[in-house]
Structure formats: structure tokens, C-alpha cells
Scaffold this motif. Sequence first.
Motif, PDB file in Angstrom:
ATOM      1  N   PRO A   3      63.753  30.288  81.358  1.00 13.72           N
ATOM      2  CA  PRO A   3      64.783  30.234  80.318  1.00 13.72           C
ATOM      3  C   PRO A   3      66.081  29.581  80.820  1.00 13.72           C
ATOM      4  CG  PRO A   3      63.733  32.387  80.350  1.00 13.72           C
ATOM      5  CD  PRO A   3      63.192  31.635  81.518  1.00 13.72           C
ATOM      6  N   ALA A   4      66.513  29.894  82.056  1.00 15.17           N
ATOM      7  CA  ALA A   4      67.788  29.360  82.553  1.00 15.17           C
ATOM      8  C   ALA A   4      67.725  27.840  82.681  1.00 15.17           C
ATOM      9  CB  ALA A   4      68.153  30.000  83.895  1.00 15.17           C
ATOM     10  N   GLY A   5      66.722  27.329  83.386  1.00 17.03           N
ATOM     11  CA  GLY A   5      66.641  25.898  83.648  1.00 17.03           C
ATOM     12  C   GLY A   5      66.446  25.084  82.376  1.00 17.03           C
ATOM     13  N   LEU A  46      62.577  20.263  87.536  1.00 16.63           N
ATOM     14  CA  LEU A  46      61.403  20.383  88.413  1.00 16.63           C
ATOM     15  C   LEU A  46      60.864  21.798  88.317  1.00 16.63           C
ATOM     16  CD1 LEU A  46      62.909  18.833  91.666  1.00 16.63           C
ATOM     17  CD2 LEU A  46      61.501  17.689  89.977  1.00 16.63           C
ATOM     18  N   GLU A  47      59.568  21.936  88.111  1.00 15.91           N
ATOM     19  CA  GLU A  47      58.963  23.270  87.967  1.00 15.91           C
ATOM     20  C   GLU A  47      57.722  23.353  88.858  1.00 15.91           C
ATOM     21  OE1 GLU A  47      59.329  26.401  86.441  1.00 15.91           O
ATOM     22  OE2 GLU A  47      57.402  26.738  87.426  1.00 15.91           O
ATOM     23  N   ALA A  48      57.651  24.425  89.640  1.00 22.35           N
ATOM     24  CA  ALA A  48      56.539  24.560  90.587  1.00 22.35           C
ATOM     25  C   ALA A  48      55.191  24.770  89.880  1.00 22.35           C
ATOM     26  CB  ALA A  48      56.812  25.735  91.525  1.00 22.35           C
ATOM     27  N   ARG A  49      55.218  25.446  88.734  1.00 19.23           N
ATOM     28  CA  ARG A  49      53.968  25.811  88.053  1.00 19.23           C
ATOM     29  C   ARG A  49      53.591  24.771  87.001  1.00 19.23           C
ATOM     30  NH1 ARG A  49      51.501  30.360  90.309  1.00 19.23           N
ATOM     31  NH2 ARG A  49      53.111  31.806  90.992  1.00 19.23           N
ATOM     32  N   GLN A  75      52.367  30.804  79.311  1.00 11.33           N
ATOM     33  CA  GLN A  75      51.556  32.013  79.116  1.00 11.33           C
ATOM     34  C   GLN A  75      52.127  33.230  79.833  1.00 11.33           C
ATOM     35  OE1 GLN A  75      49.209  31.904  76.900  1.00 11.33           O
ATOM     36  NE2 GLN A  75      49.506  29.704  76.708  1.00 11.33           N
ATOM     37  N   ARG A  76      53.087  33.011  80.734  1.00 10.63           N
ATOM     38  CA  ARG A  76      53.562  34.094  81.599  1.00 10.63           C
ATOM     39  C   ARG A  76      54.325  35.140  80.763  1.00 10.63           C
ATOM     40  NH1 ARG A  76      56.752  31.654  86.480  1.00 10.63           N
ATOM     41  NH2 ARG A  76      57.935  30.844  84.722  1.00 10.63           N
ATOM     42  N   VAL A  77      53.766  36.354  80.697  1.00  7.64           N
ATOM     43  CA  VAL A  77      54.369  37.398  79.855  1.00  7.64           C
ATOM     44  C   VAL A  77      55.507  38.070  80.625  1.00  7.64           C
ATOM     45  CG1 VAL A  77      53.955  39.503  78.538  1.00  7.64           C
ATOM     46  CG2 VAL A  77      52.142  37.807  78.769  1.00  7.64           C
ATOM     47  N   ARG A  78      56.703  37.980  80.077  1.00  7.90           N
ATOM     48  CA  ARG A  78      57.860  38.612  80.727  1.00  7.90           C
ATOM     49  C   ARG A  78      58.635  39.384  79.676  1.00  7.90           C
ATOM     50  NH1 ARG A  78      58.866  35.054  85.267  1.00  7.90           N
ATOM     51  NH2 ARG A  78      60.501  36.346  86.123  1.00  7.90           N
ATOM     52  N   ALA A  79      59.907  39.003  79.488  1.00  5.34           N
ATOM     53  CA  ALA A  79      60.811  39.774  78.639  1.00  5.34           C
ATOM     54  C   ALA A  79      60.411  39.753  77.173  1.00  5.34           C
ATOM     55  CB  ALA A  79      62.209  39.185  78.787  1.00  5.34           C
ATOM     56  N   GLY A  80      60.966  40.717  76.439  1.00  2.67           N
ATOM     57  CA  GLY A  80      60.684  40.773  75.016  1.00  2.67           C
ATOM     58  C   GLY A  80      61.908  40.930  74.129  1.00  2.67           C
ATOM     59  N   GLY A  92      58.935  37.206  72.394  1.00  6.58           N
ATOM     60  CA  GLY A  92      58.502  37.070  73.789  1.00  6.58           C
ATOM     61  C   GLY A  92      59.207  35.926  74.502  1.00  6.58           C
ATOM     62  N   GLN A  93      59.550  36.180  75.773  1.00 11.09           N
ATOM     63  CA  GLN A  93      60.192  35.135  76.582  1.00 11.09           C
ATOM     64  C   GLN A  93      59.348  33.867  76.625  1.00 11.09           C
ATOM     65  OE1 GLN A  93      61.862  36.432  80.325  1.00 11.09           O
ATOM     66  NE2 GLN A  93      61.162  34.595  81.361  1.00 11.09           N
ATOM     67  N   GLN A  94      58.023  34.036  76.692  1.00 14.58           N
ATOM     68  CA  GLN A  94      57.213  32.815  76.799  1.00 14.58           C
ATOM     69  C   GLN A  94      57.247  32.009  75.510  1.00 14.58           C
ATOM     70  OE1 GLN A  94      55.839  35.784  76.408  1.00 14.58           O
ATOM     71  NE2 GLN A  94      53.690  35.720  75.897  1.00 14.58           N
ATOM     72  N   GLY A 145      70.830  32.669  86.550  1.00 13.27           N
ATOM     73  CA  GLY A 145      69.707  33.530  86.174  1.00 13.27           C
ATOM     74  C   GLY A 145      69.193  34.350  87.344  1.00 13.27           C
ATOM     75  N   ASP A 146      67.878  34.613  87.315  1.00 12.80           N
ATOM     76  CA  ASP A 146      67.263  35.475  88.337  1.00 12.80           C
ATOM     77  C   ASP A 146      67.459  34.941  89.759  1.00 12.80           C
ATOM     78  OD1 ASP A 146      66.327  37.096  86.285  1.00 12.80           O
ATOM     79  OD2 ASP A 146      64.269  37.177  87.026  1.00 12.80           O
ATOM     80  N   ALA A 147      67.741  33.672  89.922  1.00  6.61           N
ATOM     81  CA  ALA A 147      68.002  33.126  91.266  1.00  6.61           C
ATOM     82  C   ALA A 147      69.210  33.820  91.878  1.00  6.61           C
ATOM     83  CB  ALA A 147      68.239  31.620  91.185  1.00  6.61           C
ATOM     84  N   LYS A 185      67.792  43.282  80.091  1.00  8.60           N
ATOM     85  CA  LYS A 185      68.948  42.396  80.259  1.00  8.60           C
ATOM     86  C   LYS A 185      68.671  41.083  80.999  1.00  8.60           C
ATOM     87  CE  LYS A 185      72.042  44.547  78.129  1.00  8.60           C
ATOM     88  NZ  LYS A 185      71.602  44.122  76.829  1.00  8.60           N
ATOM     89  N   GLY A 186      67.592  40.997  81.798  1.00  7.30           N
ATOM     90  CA  GLY A 186      67.416  39.872  82.727  1.00  7.30           C
ATOM     91  C   GLY A 186      67.479  38.509  82.065  1.00  7.30           C
ATOM     92  N   MET A 187      66.649  38.300  81.059  1.00  4.33           N
ATOM     93  CA  MET A 187      66.617  36.988  80.407  1.00  4.33           C
ATOM     94  C   MET A 187      67.950  36.705  79.712  1.00  4.33           C
ATOM     95  SD  MET A 187      64.172  35.569  77.424  1.00  4.33           S
ATOM     96  CE  MET A 187      64.745  36.770  76.250  1.00  4.33           C
ATOM     97  N   ASN A 188      68.533  37.740  79.147  1.00  3.02           N
ATOM     98  CA  ASN A 188      69.803  37.556  78.442  1.00  3.02           C
ATOM     99  C   ASN A 188      70.922  37.155  79.398  1.00  3.02           C
ATOM    100  OD1 ASN A 188      69.070  38.361  75.622  1.00  3.02           O
ATOM    101  ND2 ASN A 188      68.347  40.164  76.730  1.00  3.02           N
TER     102      ASN A 188
END
Length: 392
Positions: free
Chosen positions: A13-15, A32-35, A42-47, A101-103, A286-288, A298-301
Motif C-alpha cells: 500500500p505505501a509504495g 521495484l517489488e520483490a514478489r 493474493q496476500r491476505v493482510r489488513a481488513g 481487504g488490503q489486497q 509504512g511498515d519499513a 492501524k498498520g495499513m492506515n
Amino acid sequence: MERTQVGIVGAGPAGLLLAHLLHTEGIDAVVLEARSRQYVEQRVRAGVCEHTTVALLRDLGLAGRLDREGLPHEGFALRFDGADHRIDLAALTGKSITVYGQQEIVKDLIEARLATGHGIEFEAADVALHDLESESPRITWTDSSGVARELRCDVIAGCDGFHGISRQNIPTDLLTSYDHTYPFAWLGVLAQTPPSSEELIYARHERGFALHSMRSPEITRLYLQVDPGERLDDWSDARIWDELATRFTLDGGFTLREGPLLEKIITPLRSYVTETMRHGRLFLAGDAAHIVPATGAKGMNLAVADVRRLAPALVALLRKNDSAAADGYAEQCLSRVWRAEHFSYFMTTMLHRAPGADPFTDRLQLSQLRYVASSTAAATSLAENYVGLPFD
Ligand code: FAD
Ligand code: PHB
């Protein structure tokens, strides 16, 4: 050598949002994204999206699907002592949150980025940062075709999450950080079954915390507090449903709708803040730079709030050589970050049962829960933090 204004590491979300905000100001960026694209989508995270996050996405014209498919929530339940106590977010704050969902946000942002004609460098391997203290830092990586690449930038934005490489590029003696671990983790599952309640339920039970959330009218998201050393192999579907049913017990009865489990994951709970969000021409977002236990949602926000400050700071720096906002970036972010850290810690310690917690701590938790459930002042404090404090 390739050239851009802002090199962005990480397509979370941040980038992705930073790339979009910069694009609207005519600033060029490479992400640039590693994945792979499929993996991040598909990565299920925040809601839970705070109202400030939703408002920003709407302002940017990025909320079309969120407004159609997101689920607006005006309250949630605190469940303890076998009873529900509703926190009426709308009545207490005049605001609500949206479950989306975050994804799904990540998908929307990727689509928006591709629509601008700019790509994302997925599957970028061996990403490395160089010359951060110069005016033209560089990023090197190996692209998805195995080709070694090099990008010269004016600025690098480290948006690569807690385990990314950006923060590691700041010399440890310059890094001021704060870390707190909790003696528990979350086992999260996605179940193909309609939610058992229209609203989220945060349940405190003698056997530990449980959370009922959702992703859509057909998909339920559930979490169980477990020990950090727990292995997924030891959690059969039947054991998960049994434990959930026990922890969601309600006087008068509660039926938990069961269904096939689509995914299971164990995530440790942790709080971390680095106050060093800038080193030379590297900015962290962000999470970095900070993580919170997910109990406060709160993380994604926070990631969104960071880039909302970083984008105009970079625009001023790159367009007018005005470094005031860039110099004040960390300080500006950190008051919101620390508020979210405290709120997440408060929610976590109020609702989880630490292994071996003494009866005194138990009594304190219950007293706090009863206070929040019975005092409008206490409930308002919780609610205004939960929906998201005003941005400015
Ligand atoms: P990330 O989403 O982690 O994105 C970083 C990206 O960088 C990733 O795509 C990663 O693959 C990539 N990357 C990593 N290393 C490199 C590298 N070396 N090179 C290139 N790319 C790299 N938050 C909420 O607000 N509400 C919630 O309800 C909520 N619930 C949660 C539930 C769970 C189970 C979990 C785990 C988290 C939850 N969060 C929640 C937190 C939220 O998911 C994160 O705070 C959010 O993902 C942060 O976004 P980000 O863009 O900073 O980092
Ligand atoms: C989620 O739906 O994933 C979720 C909801 C609320 C939280 C954490 C996670 O506090």
C-alpha cells in the motif's frame, strides 16, 4: 544507466500509493517489488480502512470498487464475560470504518498505476541501495529476466515492509528504534462462509483473544491468539473451529458459521518504531519504519498516512529544492505513529491473556473492559482512535 526522480522499493500500500500521489504531481517514479504481481494481489493482510484512508482514496478517484464492494461498519462488539458490549463508532464519533481487504486496495492501486502507462518491476531480486548520502542515490537489482539493472534517482523511498532491505541501509549507530514483543501470536484463517455477525467481534476469553471479521458477505476472516511458538501443523481445521466456538461463547447462545478454510497463517504480534525515517536521500514509509500489533487495525492506515506526508515533501524537494517538509517528515509522521502504537498496545493488552498472567492483571483487564463498555468518555476515546484521528 536508467534514470528516475523517485525510486520506490516495495509495491505494498505505501509504495503503490506514493507512486500514484507523485504521478498526480507530475513526478516520475519507478516501483521495484520483490514478489510477483499475483503474489501481492493474493496476500491476505489488513481488513479495516480508517475513514481518513477511505477519504483519501475517494479524493484520488481510486475508491470506485471500494465504494461498491467495501462494507461500511458503524460499530463493533467487545465480547467478554459472555456478553456483547457494542462500541457505536458512528454515535460516538460521527464516523465509520470500511472493511475492504488490503489486497483489494493493492489490486486497485496496481490497476491505477498500469493505467498511467507506467509499469511495476515485479520479481526484482537482489535489490541493493547505494550512495544514499549523495544527491543521486542508485538502486541495483536483477530483473525478472535475470538482467542486472541500475537506476539513478534523486530520492529513494523505502516502502519495503518490516523485513525489507531499506531500513537495513541506515547505519545502526544512526538508527533510533524502539521494539516491543508480546508473548503471543495470531493464527488467522479465511473461511468460505458468511460472517456469523454483521459487525466485528473482539472477544476476550479465559483461553485467549479471538476476533471475528470478514471480507465479503460470503467470506469470514477469523483470528485466534496462540503462543508464538505454535506450529500450523498442530492446528487442524476441527481444532480451529472448536477453539473459535469456545472463545466466542455468548450467554444466550452464539452460532459460529463454519465452512472450508481457504488459508491459515500464524503471525507474531510486535511493536516497532524507528524514529529515523530519513537517512540522506532515503526516506522510509509504512511498515519499513514501524509496525503495530494488528489488534488496533492501524498498520495499513499508518502506511497510507506516511506517504500522504511524504509525497508533498518530495514534490517540494524535487521541484523547488525546498527541503523544509522533507526535513520535518519524520517528526510530522511520528506523532500519529506513536498514537497508533499506544492504541494498538492498549487494545492488545486489554484483550489478550498473557500466558501465566497473574490474577491481578486479569482483574485490571476486566476493569478496563467494563469501563470502556459503560463509560461514554472511555468508549469515545477508544472509538476516535479506532476510526482514525483527524489527519492534520
Ligand atoms: P507491505 O504491505 O509489507 O509492503 C512491502 C512490499 O515490499 C511487499 O510487497 C514486499 O514483497 C516488498 N519487498 C520486501 N522486501 C523487498 C525488497 N528487498 N525489494 C523489493 N521489494 C521488497 N493493518 C491495518 O491497517 N488494518 C488491519 O486490519 C490490519 N490487519 C492485519 C492483519 C494481519 C494478519 C497482518 C499481518 C497485518 C495487518 N495489518 C493491518 C498491517 C498491514 O497489513 C501492514 O501495516 C501494511 O501491509 C503495511 O503496508 P506497507 O506498504 O508499508 O508494507
Ligand atoms: C481483519 O479483518 O483482518 C482485521 C480486522 C480488525 C483487526 C485486525 C484485522 O483489528
